[in-house]
Design a protein around this motif. Structure first.
Motif, PDB file in Angstrom:
ATOM      1  N   ASN A 191      48.530 -65.050 114.706  1.00  0.00           N
ATOM      2  CA  ASN A 191      48.713 -65.035 113.258  1.00  0.00           C
ATOM      3  C   ASN A 191      47.927 -63.959 112.534  1.00  0.00           C
ATOM      4  OD1 ASN A 191      50.415 -67.609 112.439  1.00  0.00           O
ATOM      5  ND2 ASN A 191      49.077 -68.248 114.108  1.00  0.00           N
ATOM      6  N   ILE A 192      46.718 -63.653 113.000  1.00  0.00           N
ATOM      7  CA  ILE A 192      45.914 -62.649 112.287  1.00  0.00           C
ATOM      8  C   ILE A 192      45.328 -61.609 113.239  1.00  0.00           C
ATOM      9  CG2 ILE A 192      45.328 -64.316 110.479  1.00  0.00           C
ATOM     10  CD1 ILE A 192      42.475 -64.422 111.669  1.00  0.00           C
ATOM     11  N   GLY A 193      45.758 -61.575 114.493  1.00  0.00           N
ATOM     12  CA  GLY A 193      45.120 -60.681 115.450  1.00  0.00           C
ATOM     13  C   GLY A 193      46.047 -59.787 116.229  1.00  0.00           C
ATOM     14  N   TYR A 194      47.190 -59.440 115.665  1.00  0.00           N
ATOM     15  CA  TYR A 194      48.178 -58.633 116.391  1.00  0.00           C
ATOM     16  C   TYR A 194      48.407 -57.319 115.659  1.00  0.00           C
ATOM     17  CZ  TYR A 194      52.743 -57.302 118.410  1.00  0.00           C
ATOM     18  OH  TYR A 194      53.785 -56.635 119.018  1.00  0.00           O
ATOM     19  N   GLU A 195      47.627 -56.296 116.029  1.00  0.00           N
ATOM     20  CA  GLU A 195      47.808 -54.953 115.472  1.00  0.00           C
ATOM     21  C   GLU A 195      47.652 -53.915 116.583  1.00  0.00           C
ATOM     22  OE1 GLU A 195      48.982 -54.475 112.687  1.00  0.00           O
ATOM     23  OE2 GLU A 195      48.396 -56.124 111.351  1.00  0.00           O
ATOM     24  N   PRO A 196      48.606 -53.856 117.510  1.00  0.00           N
ATOM     25  CA  PRO A 196      48.547 -52.874 118.599  1.00  0.00           C
ATOM     26  C   PRO A 196      49.045 -51.502 118.154  1.00  0.00           C
ATOM     27  CG  PRO A 196      50.457 -54.292 118.856  1.00  0.00           C
ATOM     28  CD  PRO A 196      49.737 -54.764 117.619  1.00  0.00           C
ATOM     29  N   LEU A 197      48.931 -50.516 119.043  1.00  0.00           N
ATOM     30  CA  LEU A 197      49.467 -49.185 118.753  1.00  0.00           C
ATOM     31  C   LEU A 197      50.961 -49.250 118.472  1.00  0.00           C
ATOM     32  CD1 LEU A 197      47.533 -47.143 121.447  1.00  0.00           C
ATOM     33  CD2 LEU A 197      47.413 -46.739 118.982  1.00  0.00           C
ATOM     34  N   LEU A 198      51.692 -49.980 119.299  1.00  0.00           N
ATOM     35  CA  LEU A 198      53.117 -50.230 119.103  1.00  0.00           C
ATOM     36  C   LEU A 198      53.313 -51.725 118.933  1.00  0.00           C
ATOM     37  CD1 LEU A 198      54.692 -48.025 121.946  1.00  0.00           C
ATOM     38  CD2 LEU A 198      54.197 -47.347 119.589  1.00  0.00           C
ATOM     39  N   ARG A 199      54.286 -52.111 118.127  1.00  0.00           N
ATOM     40  CA  ARG A 199      54.539 -53.533 117.911  1.00  0.00           C
ATOM     41  C   ARG A 199      56.024 -53.819 118.095  1.00  0.00           C
ATOM     42  NH1 ARG A 199      52.319 -55.505 113.416  1.00  0.00           N
ATOM     43  NH2 ARG A 199      53.825 -57.132 113.019  1.00  0.00           N
ATOM     44  N   TRP A 200      56.330 -55.100 118.277  1.00  0.00           N
ATOM     45  CA  TRP A 200      57.727 -55.511 118.300  1.00  0.00           C
ATOM     46  C   TRP A 200      58.315 -55.463 116.892  1.00  0.00           C
ATOM     47  CZ3 TRP A 200      59.514 -55.430 122.900  1.00  0.00           C
ATOM     48  CH2 TRP A 200      58.820 -55.938 123.991  1.00  0.00           C
ATOM     49  N   THR A 201      59.591 -55.173 116.806  1.00  0.00           N
ATOM     50  CA  THR A 201      60.301 -55.414 115.558  1.00  0.00           C
ATOM     51  C   THR A 201      60.451 -56.927 115.390  1.00  0.00           C
ATOM     52  OG1 THR A 201      62.445 -55.329 116.679  1.00  0.00           O
ATOM     53  CG2 THR A 201      61.614 -53.271 115.714  1.00  0.00           C
TER      54      THR A 201
ATOM     55  N   TRP B 155      62.725 -58.574 117.777  1.00  0.00           N
ATOM     56  CA  TRP B 155      62.369 -58.501 119.197  1.00  0.00           C
ATOM     57  C   TRP B 155      63.371 -57.644 119.974  1.00  0.00           C
ATOM     58  CZ3 TRP B 155      61.396 -63.245 122.936  1.00  0.00           C
ATOM     59  CH2 TRP B 155      60.440 -62.886 123.889  1.00  0.00           C
ATOM     60  N   THR B 156      63.859 -56.583 119.333  1.00  0.00           N
ATOM     61  CA  THR B 156      64.830 -55.721 119.987  1.00  0.00           C
ATOM     62  C   THR B 156      64.227 -54.430 120.513  1.00  0.00           C
ATOM     63  OG1 THR B 156      65.382 -54.804 117.811  1.00  0.00           O
ATOM     64  CG2 THR B 156      66.800 -56.563 118.668  1.00  0.00           C
ATOM     65  N   THR B 157      63.102 -54.016 119.947  1.00  0.00           N
ATOM     66  CA  THR B 157      62.531 -52.738 120.336  1.00  0.00           C
ATOM     67  C   THR B 157      61.069 -52.685 119.910  1.00  0.00           C
ATOM     68  OG1 THR B 157      62.898 -50.340 120.253  1.00  0.00           O
ATOM     69  CG2 THR B 157      63.127 -51.554 118.200  1.00  0.00           C
ATOM     70  N   THR B 158      60.389 -51.625 120.314  1.00  0.00           N
ATOM     71  CA  THR B 158      59.016 -51.398 119.864  1.00  0.00           C
ATOM     72  C   THR B 158      59.012 -50.242 118.868  1.00  0.00           C
ATOM     73  OG1 THR B 158      58.531 -49.876 121.693  1.00  0.00           O
ATOM     74  CG2 THR B 158      58.049 -52.207 122.035  1.00  0.00           C
ATOM     75  N   VAL B 159      58.083 -50.313 117.914  1.00  0.00           N
ATOM     76  CA  VAL B 159      57.956 -49.272 116.895  1.00  0.00           C
ATOM     77  C   VAL B 159      56.480 -48.953 116.695  1.00  0.00           C
ATOM     78  CG1 VAL B 159      60.085 -49.835 115.666  1.00  0.00           C
ATOM     79  CG2 VAL B 159      57.957 -51.018 115.073  1.00  0.00           C
ATOM     80  N   PRO B 160      56.162 -47.755 116.185  1.00  0.00           N
ATOM     81  CA  PRO B 160      54.761 -47.431 115.895  1.00  0.00           C
ATOM     82  C   PRO B 160      54.143 -48.424 114.918  1.00  0.00           C
ATOM     83  CG  PRO B 160      56.094 -45.444 115.860  1.00  0.00           C
ATOM     84  CD  PRO B 160      57.052 -46.603 115.933  1.00  0.00           C
TER      85      PRO B 160
ATOM     86  N   PRO C   8      55.485 -49.009 127.082  1.00  0.00           N
ATOM     87  CA  PRO C   8      55.599 -49.359 125.660  1.00  0.00           C
ATOM     88  C   PRO C   8      55.836 -50.851 125.444  1.00  0.00           C
ATOM     89  CG  PRO C   8      56.822 -47.370 126.130  1.00  0.00           C
ATOM     90  CD  PRO C   8      56.433 -47.942 127.461  1.00  0.00           C
ATOM     91  N   THR C   9      56.607 -51.457 126.330  1.00  0.00           N
ATOM     92  CA  THR C   9      56.846 -52.895 126.245  1.00  0.00           C
ATOM     93  C   THR C   9      55.555 -53.665 126.466  1.00  0.00           C
ATOM     94  OG1 THR C   9      59.119 -52.632 127.012  1.00  0.00           O
ATOM     95  CG2 THR C   9      58.138 -54.800 127.262  1.00  0.00           C
ATOM     96  N   ALA C  10      54.769 -53.252 127.473  1.00  0.00           N
ATOM     97  CA  ALA C  10      53.493 -53.910 127.738  1.00  0.00           C
ATOM     98  C   ALA C  10      52.537 -53.748 126.568  1.00  0.00           C
ATOM     99  CB  ALA C  10      52.878 -53.339 129.019  1.00  0.00           C
ATOM    100  N   LEU C  11      52.572 -52.589 125.941  1.00  0.00           N
ATOM    101  CA  LEU C  11      51.659 -52.298 124.838  1.00  0.00           C
ATOM    102  C   LEU C  11      51.972 -53.137 123.605  1.00  0.00           C
ATOM    103  CD1 LEU C  11      49.250 -50.398 124.483  1.00  0.00           C
ATOM    104  CD2 LEU C  11      50.811 -48.722 123.494  1.00  0.00           C
ATOM    105  N   ALA C  12      53.222 -53.577 123.472  1.00  0.00           N
ATOM    106  CA  ALA C  12      53.609 -54.392 122.320  1.00  0.00           C
ATOM    107  C   ALA C  12      53.299 -55.870 122.513  1.00  0.00           C
ATOM    108  CB  ALA C  12      55.105 -54.215 122.028  1.00  0.00           C
ATOM    109  N   ARG C  13      52.892 -56.255 123.692  1.00  0.00           N
ATOM    110  CA  ARG C  13      52.473 -57.628 123.929  1.00  0.00           C
ATOM    111  C   ARG C  13      51.107 -57.874 123.283  1.00  0.00           C
ATOM    112  NH1 ARG C  13      52.745 -58.904 130.185  1.00  0.00           N
ATOM    113  NH2 ARG C  13      51.667 -60.732 129.370  1.00  0.00           N
ATOM    114  N   PRO C  14      50.702 -59.126 123.142  1.00  0.00           N
ATOM    115  CA  PRO C  14      49.391 -59.399 122.523  1.00  0.00           C
ATOM    116  C   PRO C  14      48.242 -58.659 123.181  1.00  0.00           C
ATOM    117  CG  PRO C  14      50.646 -61.423 122.731  1.00  0.00           C
ATOM    118  CD  PRO C  14      51.437 -60.368 123.447  1.00  0.00           C
TER     119      PRO C  14
END
Length: 637
Positions: free
Chosen positions: A90-100, A103-108, A194-200
């Motif tokens: 809820n308040i701790g998800y700010e990776p380099l890339l994130r899911w849309t 949940w279709t793709t990753t974006v900056p 990129p998919t791994a990077l968008a995970r928590p």
């Protein structure tokens, strides 16, 4: 952007979600707005003007329904022990890339832009100039390099680089290109990065504020050890952990016990998780996202977590009006919560788990006799046929369908045989399979004997009262065919530690990998020593064959692991899919893990004056529900 085929399905399911993530051209200070509480601090001179707090190119988050208003408190119920996942989600998800949100793709995200090399061995990230940590200190490439050099590759903190930062057994290298650009390089192609990077877990590279942590390390402070001892610590490392928490993994509640650690999150804790009740997180005045009108996010002033002792107590808290938006813990009692609160309404969680209860024997059990029995596939088949799934479903998950540990029917990777084999309740057939496993002799009480003459007895562990109740129903069927099994409901820390140290006989858990089988394949092959509990030794071998905890797997298992390494290496969606199907074909023959029932979609609850929450969202750990729906754009009337 990197598209991952597994999630194309969600583009259809969640087309109703209108949130888009785009970047904002450089704007003048007059274009920016901020919360009244921050305006007051600017006037008081205790906070710089908003244009000096935002990066040159903030991220624009388009609200799901409409632009919000500032103010209010987001209320949730949190378990008082090892429920840091609620904070992450809820308040701790700010990776380099994130899911849309779909949940279709990753974006900056933290990254302003992202560019992979043509062979998927190098990944270049350009950061947002002028971005700041929550204490106002600059954030940039040097913070990521600090994480890489002084945390990830520091032997004092971790023996192995985590699996998601390896390709073909070789760890990532990270290089500073210039003041705004950083490169992640792999020795072999890693199309899934990129998919791994968008995970928590992907928040790790941007979780270590160098300016705050360097003084704790001897490399940067010659007196670090002396200072630590003067404060009563055994040395600098113990002090570092006391200040920051356990480094190297997000899966530790200690990471949320020091509110002084700067962060990039929308809200910043003001207290200590597990001690303060309620635990309050207040808006980050340096948060780097804005809405389309130029107003700094988040809209909501603070998040309040009421501490409770159990999942059931979380439901009680929701009934008592202490929750105004939540899905974790309350979904199993959502109808009861909604009936008790006219000011709440439901939203739908599209289930991604493939099972309500997965059951796995430890094929690497330290008891060599049990290990041989557990590795006999006939024994596992016997256990599966002994279970009356229809009866268990009727008691615990009415309306669900019997299902083994296999991708969900909605998944393009659905495998009929894996989902349906050995699923019928047939005690006589179960007994026949026990005989095929050379287990026929019984003691005076009717329990089977092991080849060494001892009673065939073992424990199976879980965590949580709901899961424990279902597990107790399952093991009764196993006891009926002569197996002395005892279910144990362990504290989360004990449960996890036992598996990390291979001190367990069997495990009962949920079913990751229903719609995200390619991203979280932990139940289909022993790819994770942290989560593939059916064979931690084989998983350790995959990570490092020289590890003292490694156990060499059979040839078929090695082939399966090699196929997954190939899958990780390719960026071609069709090839990824075929390789995963080949992996699942081997899973059919191995039959590592059994399941009970296919979970139904669930409900979350949200107050009627709490807005911009999508009516439908995925439910998955790898998606970090509800984080990709951008909670910073939620608002309260």
């Amino acid at each position: 952007m990197v598209r991952h085929y597994t999630y194309i399905l969600f583009g259809i399911l969640f087309g109703v979600l209108a949130v888009m993530l785009i970047d904002l051209p450089k704007s003048d200070a007059a274009d920016f707005g901020e919360a009244p509480m921050l305006e007051t601090q600017v006037k008081d001179g205790t906070l710089p003007p908003v244009d000096q707090r935002l990066p040159t190119t903030p991220m624009i988050v388009t609200p799901n329904d409409k632009a919000g208003v500032y103010g209010g408190t987001w209320k949730m119920a949190q378990r008082d022990q090892r429920d840091h996942a609620l904070l992450i989600r809820n308040i701790g998800y700010e990776p380099l890339l994130r899911w849309t949100p779909q949940w279709t793709t990753t974006v900056p995200n933290v990254a302003l832009s992202f560019q992979p090399s043509s062979d998927a061995t190098e990944f270049f990230f350009r950061l947002r100039p002028g971005m700041r940590w929550s204490d106002g200190a600059p954030f940039g490439v040097d913070d990521i390099i600090f994480w890489y050099e002084d945390i990830l590759n520091n032997p004092a903190f971790a023996e192995n680089v985590p699996e998601w930062l390896n390709s073909d057994g070789n760890p990532v290298t990270v290089d500073k290109i210039d003041e705004s650009t950083v490169a992640f390089r792999f020795s072999t192609p890693y199309g899934l990065f990129p998919t791994a990077l968008a995970r928590p877990e992907g928040v790790e590279p941007v979780s270590y504020p160098a300016h705050f942590l360097k003084p704790l390390l001897p490399k940067y402070n010659a007196n670090a050890d002396e200072e630590a001892r003067a404060q009563g610590f055994a040395g600098w490392k113990e002090r570092f952990v006391a200040v920051f928490g356990v480094p190297g993994t997000i899966d530790d509640p200690s990471r949320w016990q020091n509110p002084d650690v700067p962060t990039l999150n929308a809200w910043v804790l003001t207290g200590i998780y597990g001690e303060d009740d309620p635990l309050i997180a207040k808006r980050n005045p340096y948060y780097w996202k804005i809405d389309p009108t130029g107003r700094q996010l988040p809209y909501i002033d603070q998040v309040s977590f009421t501490l409770v002792s159990s999942k059931s107590a979380a439901g009680d808290a929701a009934i008592a009006g202490q929750v105004n938006m939540q899905e974790r813990h309350v979904s199993t009692r959502a109808d009861e919560v909604l009936a008790a609160n006219d000011d709440l309404q439901p939203f739908t969680l599209i289930e991604s788990d493939m099972n309500a209860l997965t059951l796995s024997l430890n094929l690497n059990d330290k008891d060599t006799v049990l290990r041989k029995i557990f590795q006999n596939k006939n024994f596992r088949i016997a256990l599966s046929h002994a279970i009356d799934r229809e009866a268990i479903i009727g008691r615990f998950t009415p309306g669900a369908l019997p299902h083994q540990a296999a991708p969900r029917p909605e998944s393009p990777l659905y495998h009929t045989v894996l989902a349906r084999q050995f699923i019928n309740h047939d005690p006589e057939l179960a007994t026949d399979y026990l005989a095929k496993a050379n287990l026929t002799q019984k003691d005076d009480e009717g329990f089977l004997l092991r080849p060494d003459g001892k009673r065939l007895s073992f424990t199976i562990d879980t965590e949580g009262s709901d899961r424990f109740d279902m597990l107790n129903a399952v093991i009764q069927y196993w006891r009926d065919i002569g197996i002395d099994v005892t279910a144990r409901n362990l504290a989360r820390d004990v449960f996890v530690a036992n598996r990390q140290n291979n001190n367990h006989h069997a495990s009962a858990w949920g079913g990751d990998g229903g719609l995200d089988a390619m991203v979280i394949p932990i139940n289909y092959l022993p790819v994770s020593a942290e989560s593939s509990w059916f064979a931690t030794g084989w998983s350790n071998w995959h990570a490092n064959p020289e590890s003292p905890n490694a156990i060499t797997p059979p040839e078929a298992v090695q082939k399966q692991l090699a196929l997954y390494d190939q899958l990780k290496a390719t960026a071609n969606a069709e090839k990824q899919a075929q390789l995963m199907r080949d992996i699942l074909d081997i899973s059919v023959d191995q039959f590592y893990v059994m399941g009970i029932a296919l979970p139904l979609n669930r409900k979350g609850v949200v107050a009627k004056n709490f807005h911009n929450v999508p009516k439908i969202m995925p439910a998955a750990w790898s998606y970090a529900t509800p984080a990709p729906t951008n909670p910073s754009q939620y608002y309260i009337d």
